[in-house]
Write an enzyme that holds these catalytic residues in place. Structure first.
Site, PDB file in Angstrom:
ATOM      1  N   SER A  87      -0.949  -1.064  -2.143  1.00 35.24           N
ATOM      2  CA  SER A  87      -1.261  -0.066  -3.155  1.00 35.24           C
ATOM      3  C   SER A  87       0.074   0.431  -3.687  1.00 35.24           C
ATOM      4  CB  SER A  87      -2.044   1.076  -2.515  1.00 35.24           C
ATOM      5  OG  SER A  87      -2.657   1.858  -3.516  1.00 35.24           O
ATOM      6  N   GLU A  88       0.305   0.302  -4.996  1.00 36.83           N
ATOM      7  CA  GLU A  88       1.664   0.518  -5.505  1.00 36.83           C
ATOM      8  C   GLU A  88       2.107   1.979  -5.424  1.00 36.83           C
ATOM      9  OE1 GLU A  88      -0.752  -0.875  -7.459  1.00 36.83           O
ATOM     10  OE2 GLU A  88      -0.674  -0.078  -9.503  1.00 36.83           O
ATOM     11  N   ASN A  89       1.169   2.882  -5.106  1.00 37.89           N
ATOM     12  CA  ASN A  89       1.594   4.264  -4.874  1.00 37.89           C
ATOM     13  C   ASN A  89       2.158   4.486  -3.472  1.00 37.89           C
ATOM     14  OD1 ASN A  89      -1.148   3.776  -4.176  1.00 37.89           O
ATOM     15  ND2 ASN A  89      -1.486   5.948  -3.884  1.00 37.89           N
TER      16      ASN A  89
END
Lengths: 234, 218, 234, 218
Positions: free
Chosen positions: B45-47
């Site tokens: 998840s790129e967060n």
């Protein structure tokens, strides 16, 4: 030791001038400096440039600062889910600069790491590349991007100590560590402020050198944007 | 013609054991539901998370644990949390094996447009430009044509570009196609009941057809 | 899950070819991959380019690989305290490239973060700047520096899990996290290998995505270069 | 003339409460011993630590805890550990308030040479070039002249440069001097018993003297 601890958000933000450039941590509404945002709403400075991955929602986060017309310009990667934002943008009241999320993260990291410019492949061939220098390395084209710095960085952590050391929790870390490093003055609000010597030096996410003011926040709402639930445990 | 669930199911068959995968919002997110139990992958998840787990039970909901679509999630055993700078560092340096995302248009060169429609409110590109510029292997989940019947597999994209020459494979409601430099869209599989002729009509860009085109297995 | 766990250092390094470029973690003798170095000594590959902040001492660390003439080139920031190193350098057997420590750290970080080049002020006006592009940003001169990547990165951590997640200890962290990210193949040796799910996801220093092979090392000597002692507690 | 300990003592008087300080190897390391108890500072070790404490007791010695001089150390309460990239990030971005290091030569423009002597074995610059290129405030601890009596405070450095126009203040065995662009070395204080004439003779570079020069207080 110089005292970094301030009483509350009001005291922490009171010298932010009109037209300051702020960084605000968070991804969506996760990990945003709720107390500092409330204090800014109260103290009423205007003409702010806000660097934040998102712009909150209509009735929470940076969305509230938009409603009070305190924000002149947003620098973000994604600004959906916000009707007031859209209205101000279309009417020309609000400037917006959209930056690819990884480039935004790296530009802020560069600001905090003293790197004035770097090359990234993101945005090559797109409108993001307009007016930017491109260069080929090993057969691939890259854009030159510059650091981002802020007059004040407002970050939110889980735990912090009186020396300014911070530990974030879960995905509430996101942009907070880089922003803490890229602020001329960095203000940290934490859920729990602990005495010096309490946190494990090996588990600190943001060393205290980057934090100028710290306080224990109150009444965290931690609003959830998309409450998705499993019916049964997989 | 495949529905969204079937597109996700077909894409799930591209997933190999041990892969690190970034799933975009929408159909790509559904892919996670159809990965066979004997295949272990790590979802990024790129967060700032490696190891996205299923949605939480009511009692597990944690506001500090969301995915890039801002949905509440859980973590799998072996997860790790990190900053957005670290997250895009691993994306840019090609450590993510597979990226699955949606598209409004794809060109026969592999250009993708998925972030902006002129005249409509611009929400921003989020992490899409970083992902398409750096991913080693990009599979696009998309509708072959617009509601009005206009092809979305084009000679050149008409919408603002997200990235150049990056898409490797498309799974649409009509077909599975690879993008081969110089050849354009190479037809690999037909959706059940869909004819090659229908796919030809629905593809505005250069379509390359070699031999018998099998019907896809879901 | 693809198995990243290998039996020992011998198995981990066995496919390193002659003339490979290696990164080796550590600062001085602190945090060096002792087991991997021993295995390289045994397996005898030659013509290696080694990127490491230091070159060990005569009878420990990379110093041992110099004695066996396995190293063709060292890329380091400081290479004192090593007589064999000096002999090989003066005789022309060994190439050496000296890089300012911060630039070395940042070039490796850039390699792992997909940034092919960046600007730093370190070395401007010095012999380090020779042949390098300079550029002015905000009135200050900077050098353009390129990323560093390695065929194999050999890192040492305190704890690791079977998914490759790593936690370092104390100042043994140093160059290890960036090197873990900049290796085409990254080999991690750890003092304690624990089952997946044992480490706190919030305290991981190196996410497992960067680690391709991991094993629990044996017989760590952890030699101390300067044993300095206080007589009484201050 | 000051001995090494006295140079360290004099430099310790430059230290202000709350500073983050990087101390080089040699005389600078000694400075830590003379910082008054009522002044709290945080010492940075560029190998990845903020909060260097005193040397360990025999029983506390930990091979995983060393300073940039590779000496065993302890950590103060409130310490933090980090990577070398993070460490030099904070140095480059000017977060370290004061850097104290040794020098072989300093020029009247503030250039410093402290890493290499032609003809001698080169050991490397370590972190010195990064520190001098970025530190906000650099104080140099050095001998005013070589053993042969040659001045080390020069018009131009003769040795290979470590950094340009970066030194702000020098504490030598003879004097305290500031470097003022255009003026050169401005004499601020004399070592006890040392005359202005002696300092003049020992300074090859431009020396700026204004008014009465007090003897330094140690």
């Amino acid at each position: 030791m110089v005292n970094k601890v301030v009483k509350n958000a009001d005291e922490a933000v009171k010298d932010i001038p009109h037209r300051a450039t702020l960084m605000l941590g968070g991804f969506g509404l996760c990990g945003i400096p709720e107390n500092c945002i409330s204090a800014i709403l109260k103290s009423g400075m205007t003409g702010l440039t806000c660097i934040s991955n998102n712009a909150g929602v209509d009735d929470f986060g940076i969305g509230l600062m938009l409603k009070t017309r305190q924000v002149k310009k947003m620098i973000s990667s994604y600004v959906g889910e916000n009707a007031e934002f859209e209205r101000q943008l279309l009417s020309g009241e609000l400037e917006v600069e959209l930056i690819p999320q990884g480039t935004l993260a790296e530009r802020i990291r560069a600001g905090g790491a003293g790197i004035p410019a770097f090359f990234t492949p993101a945005g090559v061939g797109t409108e993001v590349a307009k007016g930017k220098e491109t260069r080929e390395f090993n057969g691939k084209i890259y854009l030159m991007e510059h650091w981002l710095r802020a007059d004040f960085s407002l970050v939110k952590a889980w735990k912090g100590d009186t020396a300014g050391n911070l530990i974030y929790r879960g995905t509430a870390r996101n942009f907070n560590p880089m922003m803490a490093e890229a602020g001329t003055i960095t203000i940290a609000e934490v859920e729990e402020l602990v005495p010096i010597g309490t946190l494990d030096p090996n588990s600190i996410h943001t060393p205290g050198i980057y934090v100028h003011r710290i306080f224990q926040g109150v009444n965290y709402e931690k609003r959830i944007e998309q409450r998705t639930i499993s019916n049964l445990k997989i | 013609m495949l529905d969204k669930t079937q597109i996700a199911k077909r894409i799930a068959r591209e997933v190999k054991d041990g892969m690190y995968i970034n799933l975009g919002i929408g159909i790509p997110t559904l892919v996670a539901n159809y990965i066979p139990k004997n295949i272990n992958v790590v979802l990024q998840s790129e967060n700032g998370l490696l190891g996205i787990g299923p949605f939480p039970l009511e009692a597990e909901v944690d506001a500090d644990l969301i995915n890039a679509g801002k949905q509440t999630i859980t973590m799998m055993p072996g997860s790790s949390l990190f900053s957005s700078a670290e997250s895009f560092g691993m994306i840019r340096s090609g450590k993510v094996d597979l990226t699955i995302l949606g598209a409004m248009e794809v060109s026969e060169e592999g250009d993708i447009a998925n972030w902006k429609v002129p005249g409509k409110m611009v929400k921003g590109m989020g992490g899409a430009m970083d992902l398409v510029a750096s991913a080693k292997n990009i599979i696009v989940a998309m509708q072959h044509c617009s509601k009005e019947g206009a092809s979305k597999l084009l000679t050149c994209c008409t919408l603002p570009i997200t990235g150049l020459r990056c898409v490797k494979r498309i799974v649409s409601d009509l077909a599975v196609l690879d993008i081969i430099p110089g050849r354009g869209f190479q037809l690999l599989e037909r959706a059940p009941g869909v004819t090659v002729e229908q796919i030809k009509n629905a593809t505005e860009g250069k379509l390359f057809i070699q031999g018998e085109i099998p019907e896809m297995v879901l």
